[in-house]
Design a protein around this motif. Sequence first.
Motif, PDB file in Angstrom:
ATOM      1  N   VAL A 487       0.849  -1.195   0.000  1.00 22.47           N
ATOM      2  CA  VAL A 487       0.000   0.000   0.000  1.00 22.47           C
ATOM      3  C   VAL A 487       0.882   1.241   0.000  1.00 22.47           C
ATOM      4  CG1 VAL A 487      -1.837   1.277   1.161  1.00 22.47           C
ATOM      5  CG2 VAL A 487      -1.711  -1.205   1.417  1.00 22.47           C
ATOM      6  N   THR A 488       0.541   2.201  -0.823  1.00 20.67           N
ATOM      7  CA  THR A 488       1.181   3.514  -0.795  1.00 20.67           C
ATOM      8  C   THR A 488       0.089   4.575  -0.820  1.00 20.67           C
ATOM      9  OG1 THR A 488       3.127   2.719  -1.997  1.00 20.67           O
ATOM     10  CG2 THR A 488       2.780   5.091  -1.936  1.00 20.67           C
ATOM     11  N   GLU A 499      -6.114  19.344   0.273  1.00 18.69           N
ATOM     12  CA  GLU A 499      -5.500  18.072  -0.080  1.00 18.69           C
ATOM     13  C   GLU A 499      -6.347  16.938   0.486  1.00 18.69           C
ATOM     14  OE1 GLU A 499      -0.800  17.650  -0.485  1.00 18.69           O
ATOM     15  OE2 GLU A 499      -1.350  18.500   1.458  1.00 18.69           O
ATOM     16  N   ALA A 500      -6.233  15.777  -0.154  1.00 24.69           N
ATOM     17  CA  ALA A 500      -6.906  14.580   0.345  1.00 24.69           C
ATOM     18  C   ALA A 500      -5.988  13.394   0.073  1.00 24.69           C
ATOM     19  CB  ALA A 500      -8.250  14.384  -0.340  1.00 24.69           C
ATOM     20  N   ALA A 501      -6.284  12.281   0.686  1.00 21.06           N
ATOM     21  CA  ALA A 501      -5.450  11.093   0.535  1.00 21.06           C
ATOM     22  C   ALA A 501      -5.944  10.215  -0.605  1.00 21.06           C
ATOM     23  CB  ALA A 501      -5.441  10.296   1.833  1.00 21.06           C
ATOM     24  N   LYS A 502      -4.982   9.650  -1.356  1.00 19.15           N
ATOM     25  CA  LYS A 502      -5.306   8.644  -2.363  1.00 19.15           C
ATOM     26  C   LYS A 502      -4.473   7.404  -2.067  1.00 19.15           C
ATOM     27  CE  LYS A 502      -5.440   7.437  -7.266  1.00 19.15           C
ATOM     28  NZ  LYS A 502      -5.415   7.887  -8.679  1.00 19.15           N
ATOM     29  N   ALA A 503      -5.120   6.252  -2.051  1.00 15.10           N
ATOM     30  CA  ALA A 503      -4.441   4.988  -1.761  1.00 15.10           C
ATOM     31  C   ALA A 503      -4.205   4.198  -3.045  1.00 15.10           C
ATOM     32  CB  ALA A 503      -5.275   4.159  -0.795  1.00 15.10           C
ATOM     33  N   VAL A 536      -9.040   5.618  -4.549  1.00 13.91           N
ATOM     34  CA  VAL A 536      -8.263   4.395  -4.458  1.00 13.91           C
ATOM     35  C   VAL A 536      -7.972   3.889  -5.861  1.00 13.91           C
ATOM     36  CG1 VAL A 536     -10.318   2.912  -4.289  1.00 13.91           C
ATOM     37  CG2 VAL A 536      -8.092   2.083  -3.439  1.00 13.91           C
ATOM     38  N   GLU A 537      -6.798   3.335  -6.053  1.00 12.99           N
ATOM     39  CA  GLU A 537      -6.422   2.764  -7.345  1.00 12.99           C
ATOM     40  C   GLU A 537      -5.679   1.457  -7.090  1.00 12.99           C
ATOM     41  OE1 GLU A 537      -3.530   3.896 -11.117  1.00 12.99           O
ATOM     42  OE2 GLU A 537      -4.621   5.506 -10.102  1.00 12.99           O
ATOM     43  N   TYR A 538      -6.075   0.414  -7.830  1.00 10.90           N
ATOM     44  CA  TYR A 538      -5.468  -0.901  -7.649  1.00 10.90           C
ATOM     45  C   TYR A 538      -4.478  -1.166  -8.780  1.00 10.90           C
ATOM     46  CZ  TYR A 538      -9.207  -1.486  -4.282  1.00 10.90           C
ATOM     47  OH  TYR A 538     -10.039  -1.311  -3.195  1.00 10.90           O
TER      48      TYR A 538
END
Length: 571
Positions: A487-488, A499-503, A536-538
Amino acid sequence: MTAPIWEKAYVPGVTWAIDLPTEPVQSLIDDAVRQWPDNIVTDFMGKTISYREMGAMIDKAAAGFQKLGVGPGVHVGLFLPNSPHYIVAFFGVLKAGGTIVNYSPLDAAKTLEHKIEDSHTDFIVTLNLNALYPQMAGMLGKTRVKKLIVGNLPEVLPFPKSLLYPLVKSKDIAKVPADDRHLTFKQLLDNDGRYTPHPIADTKEAVAVLQYTGGTTGLPKGAMLTHYNLMAAQTMLRAMNQGTNPLLEEGRETVLAVLPLFHIYALTVIMTLGIAGGARLILHPRFELEAVMTDLVKKKPTMFPGVPTMYSAILGHPKIAEFDLSSLKFCASGGAPLPVEVQERFQQVTGCRLLEGWGMTETSPAGTSTPNTGKIVKGACGVPLPGIEMKIVDVADNTKDMATGEIGEITIRGPNVMKGYWNKPEATAAAFTSDGFFLTGDTGFFDEDGYLHIVDRTKDMITSGGFNVYPRLIEEAIYELGIADEVTVIGIPDEYRGEAAKAFIKLSAGASELDIETLRGKLKDRLGKHELPAEVEYRDSLPKTIVGKLTKKELVEEERAKRAGKKTAGA
């Protein structure tokens, strides 16, 4: 300094105050040759070299380098994978009186050119492999490099591998001209080994290695690591193993050396620490899971320093339950935060404690280590090593110390901390507080027992709606769901919150993708509302550094380019 709070966490018999050597780094190999001449120092694809043999090769390399003009003030670059060439060249240059400059095979041509010119590198040692030689050949005539010393793998392989390698691997071998700008490694060592020693008057001032930083915030800077710095670092690590019941025995350990020796982590934790203890180093040019698993079983290493992604890969092997990994008694994780889930699973599978530590290029890279006691502190990366001072300061005002349990910037002071940045006095001055502590750029806190908890890099911190959001906390929460191998988390622009978080997630085998709302729902009991990822992106794989550490730089650049493209298209 009085005994710090963390001394009570050490194994009984280990103390914070230690004596530090003033000998140069090359004394390590000389001492090992005297003490363990018949021990094996390297095992490379089945070819073994004893300490006595290695010592003789190093002396010949020193004489060969001096014939080229290497001496005090001369810088020699190493552009090598893990092979005996690296150890021979490293100590050979130091014995000749020169200074080492480490280069990474992943560096782009522009970065290599910058490092060569910035570091004043005159000679470079490499191999005749297409993955290496052409990059440095392109620097001849373009930079100040005078000559390339080029080795080959057959000269360090056992028969019949040495005979068959050029035939089987012909597509990997580069053509090297025979001219005055090239010298073979064999020619370098073609002498009687008589070199002129250059005594070092002050090991605290004499630079042994110029180790370049990652350059994630601009051009890489050369950390000046002195002989004293590097000797202090390995001495601190050895001191942590002393006490009433030492885990490791000098002259009897076998180290799986997968981390690249040109990286500061491996240079100290594998090479100098290993040689100081007369260990056998099983050299792997790169991390290849099947090859690593084979050697874990057949050659039975007792030590395996690695990074989190390596331990994740081992745990993900489909036949992990069939492997006997009982020989392992010391596994260390560094280079990146170790997910608690990975740590616990690895310990269950192997029966070996996986001890986390923290350090940096600028600290040689000694910093913290987890004492081998029964105490387990989840999420902590250990306590400061003997001889090291550390404290937490306010991120905005480094003259203000933070209280126990409060998050701030981690600072460190000690004999392992670099002399400064090469030819960059302003950057050096900015990197230290007024009382001489190095500003690491990492945020974290100390608990009441002196264990350090890393929160994140200050530059990776996300400011969302006025709140500080630390990507590592989000990453840990996602790991706890049991769906991810890797995970990053990075920050992305958000019109409402700034700003927001993206996983970015690499799924575990058998796990299914979760849409963003489902993911947020599963994380809401683990994270604050401001910490929940917005996207989120896989992916099948995530970007990593040369040592296998997950890196955010490429993902940040991708997101920036993607958003710039959308903006342009919509204009």
